[in-house]
Scaffold this active site. Sequence first.
Site, PDB file in Angstrom:
ATOM      1  CG  ASP A 175      -2.284   4.024 -11.369  1.00  0.00           C
ATOM      2  OD1 ASP A 175      -1.440   4.224 -12.303  1.00  0.00           O
ATOM      3  OD2 ASP A 175      -2.123   4.403 -10.116  1.00  0.00           O
ATOM      4  CB  ALA A 189      -5.532  -3.179  -7.818  1.00  0.00           C
ATOM      5  NE  ARG A 203      -3.807  -0.093   2.330  1.00  0.00           N
ATOM      6  CZ  ARG A 203      -4.415   0.428   3.338  1.00  0.00           C
ATOM      7  NH1 ARG A 203      -4.525  -0.343   4.626  1.00  0.00           N
ATOM      8  NH2 ARG A 203      -5.360   1.578   3.134  1.00  0.00           N
ATOM      9  N   GLY A 212       2.980   3.466  -4.704  1.00  0.00           N
ATOM     10  CA  GLY A 212       2.940   3.759  -6.109  1.00  0.00           C
ATOM     11  C   GLY A 212       2.857   2.418  -6.947  1.00  0.00           C
ATOM     12  CG  LEU A 213       4.094  -1.145  -6.697  1.00  0.00           C
ATOM     13  CD1 LEU A 213       4.505  -2.348  -5.745  1.00  0.00           C
ATOM     14  CD2 LEU A 213       4.525  -1.467  -8.095  1.00  0.00           C
ATOM     15  N   GLY A 247      -2.351   0.102  -5.982  1.00  0.00           N
ATOM     16  CA  GLY A 247      -3.062  -0.846  -5.112  1.00  0.00           C
ATOM     17  C   GLY A 247      -4.496  -0.261  -4.710  1.00  0.00           C
TER      18      GLY A 247
END
Length: 388
Positions: free
Chosen positions: A208, A162, A153, A156-157, A159
């Site tokens: 994203d 998603a 969390r 910067g992926l 999350g």
Amino acid sequence: MGPELKTLNCNDLDIVKHIHAISAEALAQSCTPTLASAYARVGLMGNPSDGFFGKTISLLIKNFHATVTITPNASPADQTITIQQTPLLDPFQFASLAQLSVSCEKNGYYGVQRLMLAAAKVFGSYCMELGVHSIDGGVLRGFRVEYETNIPRQVGLAGSSALITAFLRALILYYGLNKHPAFQPHICANLALEAEKDELDIAAGLQDRVIQAYGGLVFMDFSRDLMESRGYGAYERLPLSLVPEGLWIAYVGVPSDSGKIHTNIRARFYQGDQEVITAMDLFADLATRAKTALLKKDHVTFAELMDTNFATRRSLYGDAVVGADNLAVVKIAHEFGHAAKFSGSGGCVVGLKKTLGQDGLEKRREMKKRIRALGYVFEELVIGEEEV
């Protein structure tokens, strides 16, 4: 079988009964749970210009994912919606004050339930606009929602997006609307952004949500004329065979709220600050040049562009925002001959060897060791499939 679905025309009230029919058929089937997932992503080039009419290249990765499960209520007439609390993601009970402090430090003060609520609200409002609010004079069957994620969390992926994307995908499947033109990938991406940006006031761009809606490797053009004329950009899937080998990520163990990072830059952009506008134009140009490099399989040039992307971002945002630890990771990467840049808003670095050929095993191990010593988790990227 229900009637054929028509091309979406919001001014044609006949669309209501077509959606009703397919929804009724889907909901009458069984009480079988509906599961949907969405993977994490890395921004390979051009970020953070996606929120500023720029261009980006993004890649879905299989290292991490979020999953949402919708279980229908026992009675078809029961409209109740229950969002099941997940203690690990939305803790409200702690073994001690120390544990509470650690949890807040790691996860912040905002749990995942707000994401579920926002996604459901946006989906519900959109369906109401289309007329999906009843089935042949009846009601939409309620359900219980459960969610889980292993995406780190606030690094910067993607999350948060998603989880929202997985929930929207589950809702679309649950109501049997997955083949309807009202829920094409670019529309789903916009709905996911609306949930975060409009409902929760989280600073975010479309990158994203687009990659999680389309999957694989995608070049995205968010040019102003496209965004203002139709509300979404031009999205081009690229073959996964073009992805350079040896990509890696390193993300911080104790994250910060990535949603706060864009705030000042966004205000300056809309105030006409020339430094910000010039930087966003450069990010977009880097994405275009990176696409050309990928198509030529010129991974050396691609790596050089990654470094330019990071240098531009550092110059624009400043070292205080980029962070001393992140700068240290990039410095180590450079010492070992690797390009490095942020994968998203910060807290996760994506790297690639600058020269042809693989690293020696011992050299790569040493780079990993030094990065991990900074409190970062180092992982080799596992590439996501073309479609999700």
